[in-house]
Scaffold this motif. Structure first.
Motif, PDB file in Angstrom:
ATOM      1  N   SER A 267       0.820  -1.205   0.000  1.00  0.00           N
ATOM      2  CA  SER A 267       0.000   0.000   0.000  1.00  0.00           C
ATOM      3  C   SER A 267       0.860   1.264   0.000  1.00  0.00           C
ATOM      4  CB  SER A 267      -0.956  -0.001   1.200  1.00  0.00           C
ATOM      5  OG  SER A 267      -0.244   0.188   2.408  1.00  0.00           O
ATOM      6  N   ARG A 268       2.096   1.165   0.468  1.00  0.00           N
ATOM      7  CA  ARG A 268       2.984   2.332   0.383  1.00  0.00           C
ATOM      8  C   ARG A 268       3.298   2.661  -1.071  1.00  0.00           C
ATOM      9  NH1 ARG A 268       6.355   0.441   5.136  1.00  0.00           N
ATOM     10  NH2 ARG A 268       7.867  -0.288   3.612  1.00  0.00           N
ATOM     11  N   THR A 269       3.509   1.633  -1.874  1.00  0.00           N
ATOM     12  CA  THR A 269       3.705   1.867  -3.311  1.00  0.00           C
ATOM     13  C   THR A 269       2.452   2.482  -3.921  1.00  0.00           C
ATOM     14  OG1 THR A 269       5.172  -0.050  -3.395  1.00  0.00           O
ATOM     15  CG2 THR A 269       4.325   0.764  -5.490  1.00  0.00           C
ATOM     16  N   LEU A 270       1.292   2.015  -3.483  1.00  0.00           N
ATOM     17  CA  LEU A 270       0.021   2.571  -3.945  1.00  0.00           C
ATOM     18  C   LEU A 270      -0.053   4.075  -3.662  1.00  0.00           C
ATOM     19  CD1 LEU A 270      -3.104   2.190  -4.743  1.00  0.00           C
ATOM     20  CD2 LEU A 270      -3.437   1.939  -2.287  1.00  0.00           C
ATOM     21  N   VAL A 271       0.235   4.457  -2.421  1.00  0.00           N
ATOM     22  CA  VAL A 271       0.131   5.871  -2.037  1.00  0.00           C
ATOM     23  C   VAL A 271       1.176   6.704  -2.776  1.00  0.00           C
ATOM     24  CG1 VAL A 271       0.279   7.486  -0.101  1.00  0.00           C
ATOM     25  CG2 VAL A 271      -0.843   5.280   0.209  1.00  0.00           C
ATOM     26  N   ARG A 272       2.353   6.146  -2.977  1.00  0.00           N
ATOM     27  CA  ARG A 272       3.382   6.875  -3.727  1.00  0.00           C
ATOM     28  C   ARG A 272       2.890   7.180  -5.142  1.00  0.00           C
ATOM     29  NH1 ARG A 272       7.032   3.238  -3.680  1.00  0.00           N
ATOM     30  NH2 ARG A 272       7.759   3.731  -1.591  1.00  0.00           N
ATOM     31  N   ARG A 273       2.230   6.205  -5.775  1.00  0.00           N
ATOM     32  CA  ARG A 273       1.724   6.411  -7.127  1.00  0.00           C
ATOM     33  C   ARG A 273       0.529   7.365  -7.150  1.00  0.00           C
ATOM     34  NH1 ARG A 273       4.420   6.213 -11.740  1.00  0.00           N
ATOM     35  NH2 ARG A 273       5.987   4.562 -11.608  1.00  0.00           N
ATOM     36  N   ILE A 274      -0.258   7.352  -6.080  1.00  0.00           N
ATOM     37  CA  ILE A 274      -1.344   8.327  -5.988  1.00  0.00           C
ATOM     38  C   ILE A 274      -0.769   9.736  -6.003  1.00  0.00           C
ATOM     39  CG2 ILE A 274      -3.044   9.306  -4.383  1.00  0.00           C
ATOM     40  CD1 ILE A 274      -3.820   6.456  -3.630  1.00  0.00           C
ATOM     41  N   GLY A 275       0.289   9.944  -5.222  1.00  0.00           N
ATOM     42  CA  GLY A 275       0.932  11.258  -5.208  1.00  0.00           C
ATOM     43  C   GLY A 275       1.465  11.650  -6.578  1.00  0.00           C
ATOM     44  N   THR A 276       2.063  10.696  -7.282  1.00  0.00           N
ATOM     45  CA  THR A 276       2.592  10.985  -8.629  1.00  0.00           C
ATOM     46  C   THR A 276       1.463  11.346  -9.590  1.00  0.00           C
ATOM     47  OG1 THR A 276       4.419   9.440  -8.269  1.00  0.00           O
ATOM     48  CG2 THR A 276       3.930  10.062 -10.547  1.00  0.00           C
ATOM     49  N   ALA A 277       0.373  10.590  -9.536  1.00  0.00           N
ATOM     50  CA  ALA A 277      -0.760  10.874 -10.422  1.00  0.00           C
ATOM     51  C   ALA A 277      -1.324  12.270 -10.171  1.00  0.00           C
ATOM     52  CB  ALA A 277      -1.850   9.815 -10.223  1.00  0.00           C
ATOM     53  N   LEU A 278      -1.382  12.668  -8.908  1.00  0.00           N
ATOM     54  CA  LEU A 278      -1.928  13.987  -8.580  1.00  0.00           C
ATOM     55  C   LEU A 278      -0.970  15.094  -8.985  1.00  0.00           C
ATOM     56  CD1 LEU A 278      -3.521  13.211  -5.097  1.00  0.00           C
ATOM     57  CD2 LEU A 278      -4.663  13.415  -7.306  1.00  0.00           C
ATOM     58  N   ARG A 279       0.315  14.886  -8.792  1.00  0.00           N
ATOM     59  CA  ARG A 279       1.274  15.916  -9.200  1.00  0.00           C
ATOM     60  C   ARG A 279       1.287  16.103 -10.714  1.00  0.00           C
ATOM     61  NH1 ARG A 279       4.365  13.411  -5.241  1.00  0.00           N
ATOM     62  NH2 ARG A 279       5.474  12.193  -6.832  1.00  0.00           N
ATOM     63  N   ASP A 280       1.039  14.994 -11.433  1.00  0.00           N
ATOM     64  CA  ASP A 280       1.022  15.082 -12.904  1.00  0.00           C
ATOM     65  C   ASP A 280      -0.348  15.490 -13.452  1.00  0.00           C
ATOM     66  OD1 ASP A 280       3.640  14.302 -12.828  1.00  0.00           O
ATOM     67  OD2 ASP A 280       3.252  12.195 -13.347  1.00  0.00           O
ATOM     68  N   ASP A 281      -1.279  15.828 -12.558  1.00  0.00           N
ATOM     69  CA  ASP A 281      -2.631  16.259 -12.965  1.00  0.00           C
ATOM     70  C   ASP A 281      -3.323  15.234 -13.848  1.00  0.00           C
ATOM     71  OD1 ASP A 281      -2.604  18.701 -11.578  1.00  0.00           O
ATOM     72  OD2 ASP A 281      -1.431  19.641 -13.185  1.00  0.00           O
ATOM     73  N   GLU A 282      -3.146  13.954 -13.534  1.00  0.00           N
ATOM     74  CA  GLU A 282      -3.833  12.919 -14.288  1.00  0.00           C
ATOM     75  C   GLU A 282      -5.314  12.886 -13.908  1.00  0.00           C
ATOM     76  OE1 GLU A 282      -2.047   9.094 -13.909  1.00  0.00           O
ATOM     77  OE2 GLU A 282      -0.067   9.747 -14.611  1.00  0.00           O
ATOM     78  N   PRO A 283      -6.177  12.481 -14.832  1.00  0.00           N
ATOM     79  CA  PRO A 283      -7.602  12.385 -14.494  1.00  0.00           C
ATOM     80  C   PRO A 283      -7.835  11.286 -13.452  1.00  0.00           C
ATOM     81  CG  PRO A 283      -7.163  11.447 -16.666  1.00  0.00           C
ATOM     82  CD  PRO A 283      -5.902  12.128 -16.236  1.00  0.00           C
ATOM     83  N   VAL A 284      -8.769  11.561 -12.528  1.00  0.00           N
ATOM     84  CA  VAL A 284      -9.078  10.608 -11.455  1.00  0.00           C
ATOM     85  C   VAL A 284     -10.560  10.252 -11.555  1.00  0.00           C
ATOM     86  CG1 VAL A 284      -9.145  10.197  -8.979  1.00  0.00           C
ATOM     87  CG2 VAL A 284      -7.287  11.564  -9.965  1.00  0.00           C
ATOM     88  N   PRO A 285     -10.896   9.077 -12.054  1.00  0.00           N
ATOM     89  CA  PRO A 285     -12.306   8.665 -12.101  1.00  0.00           C
ATOM     90  C   PRO A 285     -12.888   8.621 -10.685  1.00  0.00           C
ATOM     91  CG  PRO A 285     -10.954   7.213 -13.443  1.00  0.00           C
ATOM     92  CD  PRO A 285     -10.006   8.065 -12.657  1.00  0.00           C
ATOM     93  N   PRO A 286     -14.148   8.991 -10.510  1.00  0.00           N
ATOM     94  CA  PRO A 286     -14.746   9.045  -9.166  1.00  0.00           C
ATOM     95  C   PRO A 286     -14.695   7.712  -8.420  1.00  0.00           C
ATOM     96  CG  PRO A 286     -16.152  10.129 -10.782  1.00  0.00           C
ATOM     97  CD  PRO A 286     -15.072   9.458 -11.549  1.00  0.00           C
ATOM     98  N   GLY A 287     -14.722   6.596  -9.158  1.00  0.00           N
ATOM     99  CA  GLY A 287     -14.737   5.303  -8.485  1.00  0.00           C
ATOM    100  C   GLY A 287     -13.409   4.902  -7.876  1.00  0.00           C
ATOM    101  N   LEU A 288     -12.309   5.572  -8.266  1.00  0.00           N
ATOM    102  CA  LEU A 288     -11.000   5.168  -7.764  1.00  0.00           C
ATOM    103  C   LEU A 288     -10.801   5.506  -6.278  1.00  0.00           C
ATOM    104  CD1 LEU A 288      -8.441   3.748  -8.604  1.00  0.00           C
ATOM    105  CD2 LEU A 288      -7.494   5.946  -9.344  1.00  0.00           C
ATOM    106  N   PRO A 289     -11.108   6.732  -5.833  1.00  0.00           N
ATOM    107  CA  PRO A 289     -11.005   6.982  -4.390  1.00  0.00           C
ATOM    108  C   PRO A 289     -11.924   6.072  -3.571  1.00  0.00           C
ATOM    109  CG  PRO A 289     -11.169   9.043  -5.596  1.00  0.00           C
ATOM    110  CD  PRO A 289     -11.461   7.955  -6.573  1.00  0.00           C
ATOM    111  N   ALA A 290     -13.118   5.794  -4.097  1.00  0.00           N
ATOM    112  CA  ALA A 290     -14.039   4.902  -3.384  1.00  0.00           C
ATOM    113  C   ALA A 290     -13.450   3.502  -3.249  1.00  0.00           C
ATOM    114  CB  ALA A 290     -15.378   4.833  -4.114  1.00  0.00           C
ATOM    115  N   ALA A 291     -12.748   3.043  -4.296  1.00  0.00           N
ATOM    116  CA  ALA A 291     -12.127   1.718  -4.237  1.00  0.00           C
ATOM    117  C   ALA A 291     -11.052   1.667  -3.166  1.00  0.00           C
ATOM    118  CB  ALA A 291     -11.534   1.370  -5.602  1.00  0.00           C
ATOM    119  N   VAL A 292     -10.237   2.724  -3.076  1.00  0.00           N
ATOM    120  CA  VAL A 292      -9.186   2.762  -2.045  1.00  0.00           C
ATOM    121  C   VAL A 292      -9.812   2.731  -0.656  1.00  0.00           C
ATOM    122  CG1 VAL A 292      -7.259   4.095  -1.113  1.00  0.00           C
ATOM    123  CG2 VAL A 292      -7.606   3.981  -3.592  1.00  0.00           C
ATOM    124  N   GLU A 293     -10.887   3.479  -0.470  1.00  0.00           N
ATOM    125  CA  GLU A 293     -11.570   3.499   0.831  1.00  0.00           C
ATOM    126  C   GLU A 293     -12.133   2.123   1.185  1.00  0.00           C
ATOM    127  OE1 GLU A 293     -13.519   4.329   4.364  1.00  0.00           O
ATOM    128  OE2 GLU A 293     -11.809   5.271   3.343  1.00  0.00           O
TER     129      GLU A 293
END
Length: 375
Positions: A267-293
């Motif tokens: 999950s640390r790798t997961l969170v690291r990639r979340i940070g990268t996706a956000l810094r690169d302004d990648e699109p985030v489908p609404p279902g992805l945060p719900a899946a992590v939760e």
């Protein structure tokens, strides 16, 4: 109106409260260990001195404390290593003293060979420490104390047996209570980190994701304590007649904790990639945060079901729901790091399913079906 200094003052206060809670949890975890060590030392001294007539019983209480304090788990193995190390040190010392005599360089050779033999038989730290320490005593004290070997061996045996008697019969820890105390903190922390990373992803807050990653790195000792607690509780449940009825619940924890640790590290790798996706302004489908939760919910439910000695059906269902939601998000517009987030979610799902007792091949099949949208 809130002053700027208020936040600065609140931050050290928050750290102080966290430190206080951590200290209290450690005290709860290790207070019984201190009681066991004190009682074992006293009993070992009495048995060696008063019952066996050993005029120098020092090593008996030392050995008893060593059995209890050297490691929270695997005390039975460490007792065997402790006694075997004493015997090995005596054997090597006696042979070499007969061949080489005594002196500083002879002492060095004795210690070297005693530890080398312990390494060759793949002994642990207790075996090597006792073999080397006994070799020193034999090499330096034998000329003035020719009958040292037998009392020291008896003391090692008395201390080891008394230490085991205390932790398994006289004052055994309560297995489920011990695991619950440590697991409540460790698994709740894991779930909260997943929830916080889901919130950071939903808000598009890359800085918050980095902060979650920092907290996850700092939480590694919590998982180590969980592994230790499960190991110690499982040992007590297997060998203590007073705790045998707890074996079933602890068997599930013992199997699951290895996969839970792997899930946490993935999950640390997961969170690291979340940070990268956000810094690169990648699109985030609404279902992805719900899946992590959903994964955070699965961790909480898995813990509750284990403690209740129930089949973790609810945790498995939460995991598969998360995989389906992540799979649907992956079929929408998503960047490179986002697809890696989904892939990492599937890896964590496999870890969590294995933690619930699902065999490896079955876990992979369930994840593939859920990712494709099948129920």
């Amino acid at each position: 109106m809130r002053l700027a200094g208020d936040g600065q003052a609140a931050e050290p206060d928050s750290r102080l409260r966290r430190t206080g809670r951590e200290t209290y949890r450690r005290l709860q975890t290790y207070l019984l260990l201190a009681v066991q060590a004190g009682l074992a030392a006293a009993l070992a001294w009495v048995v060696a001195r008063e019952l066996l007539g050993n005029q120098d019983p020092t090593f008996a209480p030392a050995a008893a404390v060593g059995v209890i304090a050297a490691s929270i788990g695997n005390r039975t193995r460490r007792t065997v290593e402790l006694i075997a190390g004493v015997v090995l040190g005596i054997a090597v010392g006696d042979v070499l003293i007969g061949l080489l005599g005594t002196g500083p360089w002879q002492t060095g050779v004795i210690v070297f060979l005693a530890i080398a033999v312990a390494v060759l038989v793949r002994g642990g730290g207790a075996l090597m420490t006792q073999a080397g320490g006994t070799g020193v005593l034999v090499a330096t004290l034998t000329p003035n104390n020719p009958d040292l070997e037998l009392p020291r061996t008896i003391n090692a045996l008395v201390g080891g047996v008394i230490g085991l008697l205390v932790v398994l019969v006289i004052v055994p820890l309560h297995p489920l209570r011990t695991v619950r105390r440590v697991a409540d903190s460790a698994l709740d922390l894991f779930a909260r980190h997943l929830t916080a990373s889901a919130e950071a992803l939903a808000r598009g807050d890359a800085r918050a994701a980095e902060e979650v990653l920092d907290r996850m790195r700092a939480a590694e000792p919590e998982l180590d304590r969980l592994s230790e607690a499960v190991e110690a509780a499982d040992e007590v449940a297997r060998f203590s007649p007073l705790r045998w009825r707890r074996r079933r619940a602890l068997r599930a924890y013992r199997h699951g904790v290895e996969h839970m640790e792997r899930a946490f590290r993935n999950s640390r790798t997961l969170v690291r990639r979340i940070g990268t996706a956000l810094r690169d302004d990648e699109p985030v489908p609404p279902g992805l945060p719900a899946a992590v939760e959903r994964y955070g919910e699965a961790v909480r439910m898995l813990h509750r079901e284990f403690l209740a000695a129930r089949e973790p059906v609810g945790a498995r269902e939460r995991v598969l729901v998360a995989v389906r939601e992540a799979g649907e998000a992956c079929r929408q517009d998503m960047g490179f790091s986002g697809t890696i987030v989904v892939s990492q979610l599937r890896t964590i799902a496999n870890d969590l399913l294995r933690a619930t007792g699902v065999p490896r091949d079955e876990a992979r099949r369930m994840v593939r079906r859920a990712a494709a949208g099948h129920r």
